[in-house]
Design a protein around this motif. Structure first.
Motif, PDB file in Angstrom:
ATOM      1  N   VAL A  35       1.249  69.083  15.807  1.00 36.21           N
ATOM      2  CA  VAL A  35       2.158  70.156  15.383  1.00 36.21           C
ATOM      3  C   VAL A  35       2.859  70.733  16.620  1.00 36.21           C
ATOM      4  N   ARG A  36       2.110  70.856  17.724  1.00 33.77           N
ATOM      5  CA  ARG A  36       2.691  71.364  18.968  1.00 33.77           C
ATOM      6  C   ARG A  36       3.816  70.465  19.454  1.00 33.77           C
ATOM      7  N   ARG A  37       3.689  69.150  19.224  1.00 34.20           N
ATOM      8  CA  ARG A  37       4.734  68.218  19.640  1.00 34.20           C
ATOM      9  C   ARG A  37       6.072  68.623  19.026  1.00 34.20           C
ATOM     10  N   GLU A  38       6.073  68.889  17.722  1.00 35.36           N
ATOM     11  CA  GLU A  38       7.300  69.300  17.019  1.00 35.36           C
ATOM     12  C   GLU A  38       7.793  70.653  17.532  1.00 35.36           C
ATOM     13  N   LEU A  39       6.847  71.587  17.746  1.00 35.86           N
ATOM     14  CA  LEU A  39       7.219  72.926  18.209  1.00 35.86           C
ATOM     15  C   LEU A  39       7.781  72.902  19.625  1.00 35.86           C
ATOM     16  N   MET A  40       7.376  71.907  20.406  1.00 37.52           N
ATOM     17  CA  MET A  40       7.858  71.800  21.785  1.00 37.52           C
ATOM     18  C   MET A  40       9.085  70.891  21.852  1.00 37.52           C
ATOM     19  N   SER A  41      10.076  71.201  21.031  1.00 39.95           N
ATOM     20  CA  SER A  41      11.327  70.443  21.021  1.00 39.95           C
ATOM     21  C   SER A  41      12.324  71.089  21.966  1.00 39.95           C
ATOM     22  N   ALA A  42      13.281  70.292  22.423  1.00 36.06           N
ATOM     23  CA  ALA A  42      14.329  70.810  23.296  1.00 36.06           C
ATOM     24  C   ALA A  42      15.674  70.338  22.783  1.00 36.06           C
ATOM     25  N   PRO A  43      16.715  71.149  22.958  1.00 33.84           N
ATOM     26  CA  PRO A  43      18.046  70.729  22.517  1.00 33.84           C
ATOM     27  C   PRO A  43      18.587  69.584  23.363  1.00 33.84           C
ATOM     28  N   LEU A  44      19.444  68.768  22.776  1.00 34.08           N
ATOM     29  CA  LEU A  44      20.095  67.688  23.512  1.00 34.08           C
ATOM     30  C   LEU A  44      21.363  68.225  24.164  1.00 34.08           C
ATOM     31  N   CYS A  45      21.791  67.607  25.267  1.00 31.89           N
ATOM     32  CA  CYS A  45      23.048  68.019  25.901  1.00 31.89           C
ATOM     33  C   CYS A  45      24.204  67.618  24.984  1.00 31.89           C
ATOM     34  N   LYS A  51      26.772  61.931  20.365  1.00 28.81           N
ATOM     35  CA  LYS A  51      26.472  60.508  20.204  1.00 28.81           C
ATOM     36  C   LYS A  51      25.498  60.256  19.052  1.00 28.81           C
ATOM     37  N   HIS A  52      24.415  61.054  18.984  1.00 28.63           N
ATOM     38  CA  HIS A  52      23.359  60.800  17.998  1.00 28.63           C
ATOM     39  C   HIS A  52      23.435  61.685  16.758  1.00 28.63           C
ATOM     40  N   ALA A  53      24.290  62.703  16.760  1.00 28.43           N
ATOM     41  CA  ALA A  53      24.403  63.673  15.656  1.00 28.43           C
ATOM     42  C   ALA A  53      23.070  64.357  15.366  1.00 28.43           C
ATOM     43  N   VAL A  54      22.343  64.684  16.434  1.00 24.99           N
ATOM     44  CA  VAL A  54      21.056  65.373  16.335  1.00 24.99           C
ATOM     45  C   VAL A  54      21.090  66.532  17.324  1.00 24.99           C
ATOM     46  N   LYS A  55      20.597  67.698  16.899  1.00 22.34           N
ATOM     47  CA  LYS A  55      20.674  68.881  17.750  1.00 22.34           C
ATOM     48  C   LYS A  55      19.509  68.980  18.739  1.00 22.34           C
ATOM     49  N   ALA A  56      18.297  68.726  18.264  1.00 23.54           N
ATOM     50  CA  ALA A  56      17.119  68.851  19.132  1.00 23.54           C
ATOM     51  C   ALA A  56      16.099  67.780  18.778  1.00 23.54           C
ATOM     52  N   ILE A  57      15.218  67.503  19.737  1.00 20.94           N
ATOM     53  CA  ILE A  57      14.191  66.467  19.538  1.00 20.94           C
ATOM     54  C   ILE A  57      12.970  66.833  20.386  1.00 20.94           C
ATOM     55  N   PRO A  58      11.760  66.475  19.944  1.00 18.39           N
ATOM     56  CA  PRO A  58      10.582  66.774  20.766  1.00 18.39           C
ATOM     57  C   PRO A  58      10.680  66.114  22.145  1.00 18.39           C
ATOM     58  N   VAL A  59      10.323  66.859  23.184  1.00 21.47           N
ATOM     59  CA  VAL A  59      10.381  66.349  24.559  1.00 21.47           C
ATOM     60  C   VAL A  59       9.247  65.361  24.760  1.00 21.47           C
ATOM     61  N   ALA A 102      -1.587  73.629  48.969  1.00 20.46           N
ATOM     62  CA  ALA A 102      -1.418  72.620  47.912  1.00 20.46           C
ATOM     63  C   ALA A 102      -0.119  72.883  47.144  1.00 20.46           C
ATOM     64  N   THR A 103       0.519  71.816  46.674  1.00 16.82           N
ATOM     65  CA  THR A 103       1.713  72.004  45.836  1.00 16.82           C
ATOM     66  C   THR A 103       1.326  71.749  44.389  1.00 16.82           C
ATOM     67  N   VAL A 104       1.785  72.636  43.512  1.00 15.06           N
ATOM     68  CA  VAL A 104       1.488  72.509  42.079  1.00 15.06           C
ATOM     69  C   VAL A 104       2.785  72.507  41.288  1.00 15.06           C
ATOM     70  N   ASN A 105       2.767  71.796  40.169  1.00 11.10           N
ATOM     71  CA  ASN A 105       3.932  71.775  39.287  1.00 11.10           C
ATOM     72  C   ASN A 105       4.059  73.112  38.587  1.00 11.10           C
ATOM     73  N   VAL A 106       5.300  73.572  38.408  1.00 12.65           N
ATOM     74  CA  VAL A 106       5.544  74.821  37.697  1.00 12.65           C
ATOM     75  C   VAL A 106       5.835  74.468  36.246  1.00 12.65           C
ATOM     76  N   GLY A 107       5.118  75.111  35.335  1.00 17.70           N
ATOM     77  CA  GLY A 107       5.323  74.856  33.908  1.00 17.70           C
ATOM     78  C   GLY A 107       6.610  75.490  33.421  1.00 17.70           C
ATOM     79  N   ILE A 108       7.384  74.734  32.652  1.00 15.38           N
ATOM     80  CA  ILE A 108       8.651  75.249  32.120  1.00 15.38           C
ATOM     81  C   ILE A 108       8.634  75.127  30.605  1.00 15.38           C
ATOM     82  N   ASP A 109       9.078  76.170  29.935  1.00 14.74           N
ATOM     83  CA  ASP A 109       9.134  76.176  28.475  1.00 14.74           C
ATOM     84  C   ASP A 109      10.180  75.170  28.002  1.00 14.74           C
ATOM     85  N   PRO A 110       9.825  74.298  27.054  1.00 15.58           N
ATOM     86  CA  PRO A 110      10.769  73.256  26.605  1.00 15.58           C
ATOM     87  C   PRO A 110      12.059  73.807  25.998  1.00 15.58           C
TER      88      PRO A 110
END
Length: 154
Positions: A35-45, A51-59, A102-110
């Protein structure tokens, strides 16, 4: 005896779905991974959207994204990891140095990124096909032939 009308309250469209803030938050934060996969969707450029006629898709991992909000606005990179437990994605070259060096990745909201390049495989193609078919129907719009047919119903 006194009924206070809450500002902004509306009639519910579906009685099967609760409008309780408490229940929605519980459902959101205890959602399983699929369910989180669907909720973590991002808009397409805009190019991909046309091109695809789709607004957003899961990242997913290996998509290329551009950050559009926050400190890292304007930065582009490939998605290294989709961290569903923390509701964030990790993007290549968006890191922070810790005090111990140490270097750590910064989490970004999808929702704060746009997908600029999709990692394509047969499953992703199928998803895009299915989603674009859904949008082709044109939400409740009448075609000219239907309008003409309805004109002479009387």
């Amino acid at each position: 005896f006194f009924f206070f009308h809450r500002a902004g309250s509306r009639m519910k469209y579906s009685t099967a779905v609760s409008s309780s803030r408490r229940k929605s938050r519980k459902a959101h934060f205890s959602a399983p991974s699929n369910v989180r996969r669907e909720l973590m969707s991002a808009p397409l450029c805009s190019e991909l959207r046309n091109k695809h006629a789709v607004k957003a898709i899961p990242v997913r991992k290996d998509d290329e994204v551009m950050v559009v909000r926050g400190t890292f606005k304007g930065r582009e990179g490939k998605v290294i990891q989709v961290y569903r437990r923390k509701w964030v994605i990790h993007v290549e070259r968006i890191t922070r140095d810790k005090v111990n060096g140490a270097t750590v990745n910064v989490g970004i909201d999808p929702s704060k990124v746009v997908i600029t390049k999709l990692k394509m495989d047969k499953d992703r193609k199928a998803i895009l096909e299915r989603k674009s078919k859904k949008s082709d129907k044109g939400k409740g719009k009448f075609t000219e032939s239907e309008v003409a047919a309805m004109a002479n119903v009387d």
